[in-house]
Design a protein around this motif. Structure first.
Motif, short mmCIF file in Angstrom:
data_model
loop_
_atom_site.label_atom_id
_atom_site.label_comp_id
_atom_site.label_asym_id
_atom_site.label_seq_id
_atom_site.Cartn_x
_atom_site.Cartn_y
_atom_site.Cartn_z
N VAL A 59 0.83 -1.20 0.00
CA VAL A 59 0.00 0.00 0.00
C VAL A 59 0.87 1.26 0.00
O VAL A 59 0.53 2.25 -0.66
CB VAL A 59 -0.96 -0.02 1.21
CG1 VAL A 59 -1.70 1.30 1.34
CG2 VAL A 59 -1.93 -1.17 1.09
N ALA A 60 1.99 1.22 0.68
CA ALA A 60 2.88 2.38 0.78
C ALA A 60 3.44 2.81 -0.57
O ALA A 60 3.78 3.98 -0.76
CB ALA A 60 4.02 2.09 1.76
N VAL A 61 3.52 1.90 -1.52
CA VAL A 61 4.03 2.22 -2.86
C VAL A 61 3.21 3.33 -3.50
O VAL A 61 3.73 4.15 -4.25
CB VAL A 61 4.02 0.96 -3.76
CG1 VAL A 61 4.26 1.30 -5.21
CG2 VAL A 61 5.05 -0.04 -3.27
N PHE A 62 1.93 3.41 -3.18
CA PHE A 62 1.04 4.38 -3.81
C PHE A 62 1.10 5.76 -3.18
O PHE A 62 0.52 6.70 -3.69
CB PHE A 62 -0.39 3.84 -3.82
CG PHE A 62 -0.50 2.58 -4.61
CD1 PHE A 62 -0.57 2.61 -5.98
CD2 PHE A 62 -0.46 1.35 -3.97
CE1 PHE A 62 -0.63 1.45 -6.73
CE2 PHE A 62 -0.52 0.17 -4.70
CZ PHE A 62 -0.61 0.22 -6.08
N ASP A 63 1.81 5.89 -2.08
CA ASP A 63 2.05 7.18 -1.42
C ASP A 63 0.74 7.95 -1.20
O ASP A 63 0.67 9.15 -1.44
CB ASP A 63 3.04 8.01 -2.24
CG ASP A 63 3.65 9.13 -1.42
OD1 ASP A 63 3.78 8.96 -0.19
OD2 ASP A 63 4.00 10.18 -2.00
N LEU A 64 -0.27 7.25 -0.74
CA LEU A 64 -1.56 7.87 -0.43
C LEU A 64 -1.58 8.30 1.02
O LEU A 64 -0.86 7.75 1.86
CB LEU A 64 -2.69 6.87 -0.69
CG LEU A 64 -2.84 6.42 -2.14
CD1 LEU A 64 -3.82 5.26 -2.24
CD2 LEU A 64 -3.27 7.58 -3.02
N PRO A 65 -2.40 9.29 1.35
CA PRO A 65 -2.47 9.72 2.75
C PRO A 65 -3.00 8.60 3.64
O PRO A 65 -3.87 7.84 3.23
CB PRO A 65 -3.43 10.91 2.73
CG PRO A 65 -4.16 10.82 1.44
CD PRO A 65 -3.30 10.04 0.50
N VAL A 66 -2.45 8.52 4.82
CA VAL A 66 -2.88 7.53 5.80
C VAL A 66 -3.74 8.24 6.83
O VAL A 66 -3.41 9.33 7.29
CB VAL A 66 -1.66 6.89 6.49
CG1 VAL A 66 -2.09 5.91 7.56
CG2 VAL A 66 -0.78 6.22 5.46
N PHE A 67 -4.87 7.62 7.16
CA PHE A 67 -5.73 8.21 8.17
C PHE A 67 -6.23 7.11 9.09
O PHE A 67 -6.25 5.94 8.74
CB PHE A 67 -6.88 9.01 7.56
CG PHE A 67 -7.61 8.30 6.44
CD1 PHE A 67 -8.70 7.50 6.70
CD2 PHE A 67 -7.19 8.45 5.13
CE1 PHE A 67 -9.37 6.86 5.67
CE2 PHE A 67 -7.85 7.81 4.09
CZ PHE A 67 -8.95 7.00 4.36
N SER A 68 -6.65 7.54 10.27
CA SER A 68 -7.07 6.58 11.29
C SER A 68 -8.44 5.99 10.96
O SER A 68 -9.18 6.49 10.11
CB SER A 68 -7.15 7.26 12.66
OG SER A 68 -8.25 8.16 12.67
N TYR A 69 -8.79 4.94 11.66
CA TYR A 69 -10.11 4.32 11.51
C TYR A 69 -11.21 5.35 11.76
O TYR A 69 -12.18 5.43 11.00
CB TYR A 69 -10.23 3.14 12.47
CG TYR A 69 -11.56 2.44 12.41
CD1 TYR A 69 -11.81 1.50 11.42
CD2 TYR A 69 -12.54 2.69 13.35
CE1 TYR A 69 -13.03 0.85 11.36
CE2 TYR A 69 -13.77 2.05 13.30
CZ TYR A 69 -14.01 1.12 12.30
OH TYR A 69 -15.20 0.49 12.24
N GLU A 70 -11.05 6.15 12.80
CA GLU A 70 -12.05 7.14 13.15
C GLU A 70 -12.20 8.18 12.04
O GLU A 70 -13.29 8.61 11.70
CB GLU A 70 -11.70 7.84 14.46
CG GLU A 70 -11.82 6.94 15.69
CD GLU A 70 -10.63 6.00 15.88
OE1 GLU A 70 -9.57 6.21 15.25
OE2 GLU A 70 -10.79 5.05 16.64
N GLU A 71 -11.08 8.60 11.43
CA GLU A 71 -11.12 9.58 10.36
C GLU A 71 -11.72 9.01 9.07
O GLU A 71 -12.21 9.75 8.24
CB GLU A 71 -9.71 10.09 10.06
CG GLU A 71 -9.09 10.90 11.16
CD GLU A 71 -7.65 11.20 10.90
OE1 GLU A 71 -7.26 12.37 11.08
OE2 GLU A 71 -6.89 10.30 10.50
N SER A 72 -11.67 7.70 8.94
CA SER A 72 -12.13 7.07 7.70
C SER A 72 -13.63 6.86 7.67
O SER A 72 -14.18 6.43 6.67
CB SER A 72 -11.47 5.71 7.54
OG SER A 72 -12.01 4.78 8.46
N LEU A 73 -14.32 7.15 8.78
CA LEU A 73 -15.76 6.90 8.89
C LEU A 73 -16.05 5.42 8.68
O LEU A 73 -17.02 5.04 8.04
CB LEU A 73 -16.55 7.77 7.92
CG LEU A 73 -16.35 9.28 8.09
CD1 LEU A 73 -17.10 10.03 7.00
CD2 LEU A 73 -16.80 9.73 9.47
#
Length: 76
Positions: A59-73
């Protein structure tokens, strides 16, 4: 009889051909991101991922923002 699942463009299915995972992902990441934008989902088959850490590395290869479970709804 035709398998309708094989006729669907959702999700886009990409098969890992073998070899070096990092090199394949680096060379394919742009195509994977485009397929995701076009179809909304991508299924990567055959990746030698045996642990949560190895999955995180993919997943890190795509350099997407990481967010917490709570932030992800709850959609993480």
């Amino acid at each position: 009889m035709v398998d309708l699942a094989l006729m669907s463009d959702f999700p886009v299915v990409l098969e890992f051909p073998g070899g070096e995972v990092d090199a394949w992902l680096a060379g394919t990441a742009g195509n994977i991101e485009k397929a995701l934008d076009d179809a909304g989902a991508v299924l990567l088959r055959g990746l030698p991922v045996a642990s949560a850490r190895e999955f995180d590395d993919v997943v890190a290869v795509f350099d997407l923002p990481v967010f917490s479970y709570e932030e992800s709804l709850s959609n993480a």
